[in-house]
Design an enzyme around this catalytic site. Sequence first.
Site: not given
Ligand code: UD1
Length: 315
Positions: A35, A37, A126, A150, A154
Amino acid sequence: MSLFLVTGGGGFIGSNLVEVLLARGDAVRVLDNFATGRRSNLDSATSWAKAGGGSFELLEGDVRDLATCRRAVAGADYVLHQAAIPSVQRSVMDPVGSNDVNVSGTVNLLVAARDEKVKRFVMASSSSLYGESEVLPKVETMAPAPISPYGLQKLAGETYCGLFHRLYGLPAIALRYFNVFGPRQDPTSEYSAVIPLFITAIKRGTQPTIFGDGEQTRDFSYIANVVQANLRSCEAGPAAHGGAFNIACGERISLNELVGILGEFAGRKVQPNYAPHRPGDIKHSLAGIEMAQRFLGYDPDVSVREGLRRTWESL
Ligand code: UD1
């Protein structure tokens, strides 16, 4: 030779586990419904198995079906449960669908693992279950306070793991992953994680988009450290059973710093776009990893920078 069931073995984390297990000569069975993977993540599995002297088997199926879970667990010594509908954002859009897989799927596997009397059940949990408390670092003694379906799912999964240990003696361990990254992480979905999104944007010569001011921080965890945590959990003594442990680097960097490092790899200054803060996003995340060091012998040996370099080269 031990038989490892890797659920979600077609995914990013699962396929990295499969690769390492096969390289060291174990027998691996994957349960995946593809789905989220990708089949291509397992393209080399047969050659990994040949090189390592182990064996590889793919069972295509869904963790939401108990009979499928029983078939998958049959004969397994260890279960590494990575199958999930990942992404905080996706769970906000689809709380029911993600709950079915992330919670009911986990309970199905726990029942199957209990009845099969596996030696260890390791579940991917998570950091998102900590929610938005501003206290850093996050340590396991803090009360979880998820702010997304989510995170709640978890938390439910790992609470079930603890309960199955207490009620039935199942040696289950939950690993609270913090922002895992590395080779084979999907850069193409709207729900992709930030590191593959930024690397592909920069390599393409387009601007990465930062949600918010870019000063938010994350304890980005390179995949090899996460694989090590899973393998050590399989060997950890009874004091760890029924527990949940942070798995991270124990260091944090901001998104602005992340763009700076990736710009160095690209050999130019990268100017990101700034867009509004993403709803449900937490500001800072940093793990205390002492519990995992003590109870699992966890020792993250790949730094964020080195992990970023390897990921940059792989994408
Ligand atoms: C969260 C969890 C993580 C989990 C994941 C699953 C926390 C701290 N972390 O990750 O352990 O495995 O969800 O989905 O809760 N961002 C940008 N630009 C982009 C994409 C993302 O600025 O194009 C920013 C997001 O707004 C965020 C950061 O990057 O502030 C990280 O985002 P992302 O990689 O999606 O992970 P989390 O939501 O932090």
